[in-house]
Scaffold this active site. Structure first.
Site, PDB file in Angstrom:
ATOM      1  N   GLU A 242       0.806  -1.132   0.073  1.00 58.08           N
ATOM      2  CA  GLU A 242       0.049   0.138  -0.028  1.00 58.08           C
ATOM      3  C   GLU A 242       0.881   1.357  -0.104  1.00 58.08           C
ATOM      4  OE1 GLU A 242      -3.287  -2.491   2.930  1.00 58.08           O
ATOM      5  OE2 GLU A 242      -2.061  -0.502   3.744  1.00 58.08           O
TER       6      GLU A 242
ATOM      7  N   LYS B  27       2.404   4.622   1.028  1.00 53.09           N
ATOM      8  CA  LYS B  27       2.943   5.090   2.598  1.00 53.09           C
ATOM      9  C   LYS B  27       2.640   6.559   2.237  1.00 53.09           C
ATOM     10  CE  LYS B  27       5.877   5.200   6.448  1.00 53.09           C
ATOM     11  NZ  LYS B  27       5.238   6.741   6.805  1.00 53.09           N
TER      12      LYS B  27
ATOM     13  N   ARG C 187      -1.580  10.515  10.639  1.00 58.64           N
ATOM     14  CA  ARG C 187      -2.313   9.220  11.045  1.00 58.64           C
ATOM     15  C   ARG C 187      -3.702   9.550  11.695  1.00 58.64           C
ATOM     16  NH1 ARG C 187       0.255   4.081  11.859  1.00 58.64           N
ATOM     17  NH2 ARG C 187      -1.420   2.556  11.886  1.00 58.64           N
TER      18      ARG C 187
ATOM     19  N   ARG D 120      -2.231  10.087  15.765  1.00 64.04           N
ATOM     20  CA  ARG D 120      -1.473   9.163  16.041  1.00 64.04           C
ATOM     21  C   ARG D 120      -1.153   8.918  17.547  1.00 64.04           C
ATOM     22  NH1 ARG D 120       4.273   6.923  13.324  1.00 64.04           N
ATOM     23  NH2 ARG D 120       5.244   6.499  15.032  1.00 64.04           N
TER      24      ARG D 120
ATOM     25  N   PHE E 228      -6.872   2.553   5.505  1.00 68.49           N
ATOM     26  CA  PHE E 228      -6.175   1.310   4.885  1.00 68.49           C
ATOM     27  C   PHE E 228      -6.329  -0.013   6.090  1.00 68.49           C
ATOM     28  CE2 PHE E 228      -2.872   4.062   6.980  1.00 68.49           C
ATOM     29  CZ  PHE E 228      -2.756   3.622   8.130  1.00 68.49           C
TER      30      PHE E 228
ATOM     31  N   ARG F 189       5.275  -2.333  16.933  1.00 64.02           N
ATOM     32  CA  ARG F 189       5.828  -2.077  15.791  1.00 64.02           C
ATOM     33  C   ARG F 189       6.425  -3.597  15.289  1.00 64.02           C
ATOM     34  NH1 ARG F 189       7.951   2.494  13.283  1.00 64.02           N
ATOM     35  NH2 ARG F 189       7.828   3.451  15.175  1.00 64.02           N
TER      36      ARG F 189
ATOM     37  N   LYS G  87       7.820  -1.241   6.198  1.00 63.09           N
ATOM     38  CA  LYS G  87       7.702   0.232   5.303  1.00 63.09           C
ATOM     39  C   LYS G  87       9.090   0.176   4.080  1.00 63.09           C
ATOM     40  CE  LYS G  87       9.421   2.844   9.027  1.00 63.09           C
ATOM     41  NZ  LYS G  87       9.108   3.954  10.059  1.00 63.09           N
TER      42      LYS G  87
END
Length: 513
Positions: free
Chosen positions: A213, A215, A220, A235, A304, A376, A382
């Site tokens: 997808e 970035k 966020r 975020r 997403f 994470r 990413k």
């Protein structure tokens, strides 16, 4: 508990590389905290202030340290006393508030010994690097409370923070943890991505086939809808509903009455490319005239992930199931561009298209992985194109925790041909190995132009360092008006002289491009 005891725990945790020893020391400290100290104690041990920033900058902290008496005096500071003083600093406002904050800080430091001063300063500067990451601290909470670590981690994921979970676990045990669950209208910590060097590495790590997808270089957001009630969170889990009426309208128009969606809000130019990140962030200021700003700087939302949709909580569902739920919840133009592939060439072309359209890169996602809120994890990777600059070291700050005794945080500058000097672009302590820290400490001590016992040591601008960064943003903090985003040291360039460093014009060109 005395602040000195907490500072000693922090020192000991920083000094050991052994994870189990860190957990044992932290667990013992958590058990010894009084019930009314547990929330703040857990926050401090994680290196955080419970309320975030309190209105004191680095220059003020360093000036107060330099002005403090050589030896602290008076009775030992308690955790409760320090927490109350920091609360007064945070709430000081109006005329004379800067002086009031400084007097409170001076009074604290006057009563503190050297270990407590270092602990307080590192805490206030956000530089308490002791290896007590949230995962380690969560395991320590579990040990202190006699509970399974997985249950503590899940509660922290749903609470969005560990301190309230620590309080519940230590006070009420398993019954306290059971209260933490996903509720529409209450934010959870977002899932984050690790980094892969390229799309080939990402596909290999994820087992061959993966979803890719775009970035986006936006903000966020986590959007919640429960009937007619819509709330949007940042975020950092701050409620930003009032700042994003466009997102609120999208959620209210969705066919499903109960949703929790993860995504990005971004300001786009007329050609569909993104505005610089800092431009998007103008819509999220705390003092904001949305009605005036929104027509000139509209936001577009792209989602997403779906955490709640179709009448079900989807955190434990595979990514492909959550995406299918998202497809039913919002139209294609409100979803990020996506490709499912196992072909590296196809994945590479998708990445290049994202970059050509001004986006940061792509995120590769494991199709069968759950949503790991607050982690994470290795299920999201990413891939971005990092930039590098050759910059000059202008000063350095002494490290804390396990970096105590090393000059760690580097002040970085670009060359200004018009003056022959250097323009500061930011600071970084990231990317350095222990060997690099030891080497640069000796070199910088030899280049020092000020006292070595000060918190910050200015140096002759002779060392050139190659710095990787993810972008450039406008910043009133630095004289050039620009700052590097996520800067980290790659290597020292001993083959280069200061006059070979990149210029401020080069940096401005990257920002404008």
């Amino acid at each position: 508990m005395l602040l000195a005891e907490l500072a000693e725990v922090s020192r000991a945790v920083a000094a050991t590389p052994a994870r189990l020893e860190k957990i044992a020391r932290l667990a013992e400290a958590l058990r010894r905290l009084a019930p009314d100290e547990r929330a703040v104690g857990a926050s401090w041990l994680a290196g955080d202030l419970p309320g975030g920033r309190i209105g004191i900058g680095g220059a003020t902290v360093r000036a107060a340290l330099d002005a403090a008496p050589a030896e602290g005096g008076g009775p030992g500071l308690t955790v409760a006393e320090v927490d109350a003083a920091l609360g007064r600093i945070a709430t000081a406002s109006g005329a004379g508030s800067a002086g009031a904050r400084r007097r409170e800080l001076d009074a604290l430091l006057a009563r503190a010994g050297a270990p407590e001063r270092w602990f307080l300063a590192a805490l206030l500067l956000g530089e308490l690097r002791q290896g007590a990451l949230e995962g380690v601290l969560a395991d320590a909470v579990a040990r202190a409370a006699g509970l399974p670590a997985a249950e503590v981690r899940r509660a922290a994921m749903l609470a969005g923070a560990l301190p309230p979970v620590a309080v519940a676990a230590l006070s009420e045990g398993a019954a306290g943890l059971a209260r933490f669950r996903l509720r529409v209208g209450e934010p959870v910590s977002p899932m984050l991505a690790q980094t892969a060097a390229d799309v080939e590495e990402a596909l290999r790590a994820l087992g061959g086939e993966a979803a890719l997808e775009w970035k986006l270089d936006g903000a966020r957001i986590q959007a919640h809808r429960d009937g007619g009630e819509v709330r949007v969170f940042s975020r950092s889990l701050r409620d930003v509903t009032a700042a994003v009426p466009e997102v609120v309208a999208l959620l209210r128009a969705a066919p499903e009455p109960r949703l929790v969606l993860d995504g990005e809000a971004i300001a786009l130019r007329a050609d569909g490319t993104p505005e610089p990140f800092q431009v998007t962030m103008r819509r999220f200021g705390r003092r904001l005239d949305v009605e005036r700003l929104a027509p000139d700087l509209p936001l577009t939302a792209f989602f997403f992930d779906a955490l709640v949709a179709g009448g079900a909580e989807l955190l434990a569902s595979p990514e492909r199931v959550r995406w299918a739920a998202l497809e039913r919840a919002v139209p294609a133009e409100q979803r990020v561009p996506r490709l499912v592939t196992r072909d590296p060439a196809e994945a590479g072309a998708f990445l290049e298209d994202a970059l050509a359209r001004g986006q940061e890169g792509v995120v590769a996602k494991a199709l069968d992985a759950p949503y790991e809120a607050g982690r994470r994890g290795a299920a999201w990777l990413k891939v971005k194109r990092a930039h590098t600059l050759d910059l000059v070291v202008l000063a350095a700050e002494w490290g804390s925790g396990r970096r105590r005794g090393w000059l760690s945080n580097l002040h970085l500058g670009a060359r200004d041909p018009s003056t022959g000097g250097f323009v500061m672009l930011g600071k970084t302590f990231k990317g350095m190995t222990d060997a690099m820290l030891a080497w640069q400490t000796e070199r910088l001590k030899a280049l020092a132009t000020g006292p070595l016992d000060a918190w910050q040591v200015p140096v002759r601008p002779e060392l050139v360092v190659e710095v990787a960064f993810d972008g450039i943003q406008s910043s009133p903090r630095y004289p050039g008006g620009l700052a590097l985003r996520f800067a980290r040291v790659k290597r020292y360039r001993e083959d280069k002289r200061p006059e070979d460093a990149d210029t401020i014009e080069t940096v401005r060109g990257l920002y404008g491009g």
